[in-house]
Scaffold this active site. Structure first.
Site, PDB file in Angstrom:
ATOM      1  N   HIS A 134       0.801  -1.256  -0.150  1.00 24.55           N
ATOM      2  CA  HIS A 134      -0.121  -0.070   0.058  1.00 24.55           C
ATOM      3  C   HIS A 134       0.601   1.058  -0.090  1.00 24.55           C
ATOM      4  CE1 HIS A 134      -3.632   2.290   1.051  1.00 24.55           C
ATOM      5  NE2 HIS A 134      -2.976   3.103   1.537  1.00 24.55           N
ATOM      6  N   LYS A 166      -6.294  10.606  -8.617  1.00 31.63           N
ATOM      7  CA  LYS A 166      -6.094  10.944  -7.185  1.00 31.63           C
ATOM      8  C   LYS A 166      -5.909  12.392  -6.840  1.00 31.63           C
ATOM      9  CE  LYS A 166      -4.273   9.114  -2.975  1.00 31.63           C
ATOM     10  NZ  LYS A 166      -2.881   8.088  -2.177  1.00 31.63           N
ATOM     11  N   HIS A 195       2.985   6.095  -1.895  1.00 35.62           N
ATOM     12  CA  HIS A 195       3.641   7.131  -1.259  1.00 35.62           C
ATOM     13  C   HIS A 195       5.106   7.080  -1.336  1.00 35.62           C
ATOM     14  CE1 HIS A 195      -0.089   8.484   0.472  1.00 35.62           C
ATOM     15  NE2 HIS A 195      -0.404   7.370   1.016  1.00 35.62           N
TER      16      HIS A 195
END
Length: 309
Positions: free
Chosen positions: A190, A248, A205
């Site tokens: 993730h 996003k 990220h």
């Protein structure tokens, strides 16, 4: 052309959904926000101690790759903008960066995961070996040794190095289901890669993965909202992008920092301030990291972790 009131409300709604998606994705059906079954509980660590700790880590980031990274910020944008304010790629990276040990080992894991979170992951012995190689490499750095000592000092872990490695493996690499009974997610996937669930992008990220996705034309950088300079060691960026054509509106990541620095900061914040604000400081600038718990089969794993500026 002015937006109608209805259009404006719809746009705001979509932005809100995207901004909080990481938060809701990180909450398991059986999550207990105060559960600490796999991490010892102890006294509270002060905010200033966290800021001093994070600043000391940046000074130890000898595998920092910022000198090999050219960042092309281009124009500012907003989360609501439908325009591409950055027609050129965000990153250009010299091949020397990929010779850094932890970066090279991180790249080996990029093809180990399926981006759709509702697809079962097939975990092979080779993939387990690649995870071990990355963990061993990171745990041997002065950054992670300092992190381990800090957590020992604060009474969060014992002195056995194996205990810390076991915790790292559990919170980052244990696979879990984000719904539908499919075991297709982990904290590492993730945060350091990305996931798609029900037509929404979550995670992503990490600058190394973003660069990889940009080169494959899977990610499109649309502009930035805010940045924090880390001197000659990179930046923290809040930005707008698409992945596989899915918008996003708000993302964030460190750029130029080593995998061990990022993992050390996220791990510390998860152990000490999971589901709470974790105040840090790098190169004199204050910011926060947010980490969220994913409770699965009696264990607390990382659901999401990212810098918030």
């Amino acid at each position: 052309m002015k937006m109608s009131a209805v259009h404006y409300v719809v746009v705001l709604g979509l932005v809100a959904i995207a901004v909080i998606s990481d938060v809701y994705w990180s909450r398991g059906n059986n999550q207990n926000r105060n559960a600490t079954s796999n991490i010892p509980n102890s006294g509270e660590v002060k905010d200033d101690e966290l800021r001093e700790f994070s600043e000391s880590l940046l000074n130890k980031d000898v595998n920092n790759a910022a000198k090999y990274v050219t960042i092309n910020l281009q124009s500012k944008t907003t989360s609501r903008s439908e325009r591409d304010e950055a027609p050129l790629p965000l990153l250009s990276i010299d091949k020397e960066a990929f010779k850094i040990s932890s970066i090279g080992k991180l790249l080996n894991l990029h093809d180990n995961y399926v981006v759709e979170s509702n697809v079962n992951e097939h975990y092979t012995p080779q993939e387990k070996n690649e995870e071990n190689n990355l963990l061993d490499d990171i745990l041997n750095t002065s950054i992670m040794q300092h992190t381990r000592n800090f957590l020992i000092e604060k009474g969060k872990i014992g002195r056995d190095p194996k205990e810390f490695k076991d915790i790292m493996r559990e919170i980052w690499f244990n696979m879990y289901s984000r719904g539908g009974g499919r075991i297709g997610s982990s904290g590492f996937e993730h945060v350091f890669l990305t996931e798609i669930k029900k037509g929404q992008v979550s995670g992503l990220h990490n600058w190394i993965y973003f660069n990889d996705a940009e080169k494959k034309n899977e990610a499109n950088y649309l502009g930035y909202m805010k940045k924090i300079d880390l001197g000659n060691k990179g930046i923290i960026l809040k930005y707008h992008f698409t992945f596989h054509g899915i918008d996003k509106p708000v993302g964030s990541m460190f750029i130029g920092t080593s995998p061990e620095l990022e993992m050390a900061l996220y791990t510390t914040c998860f152990i000490l301030r999971a589901d709470k604000i974790c105040p840090l400081k790098l190169y004199g600038s204050r910011f926060i990291i947010r980490t969220y718990t994913y409770r699965y089969r009696g264990k607390n794993m990382i659901g999401s972790a990212f810098p918030d500026i």
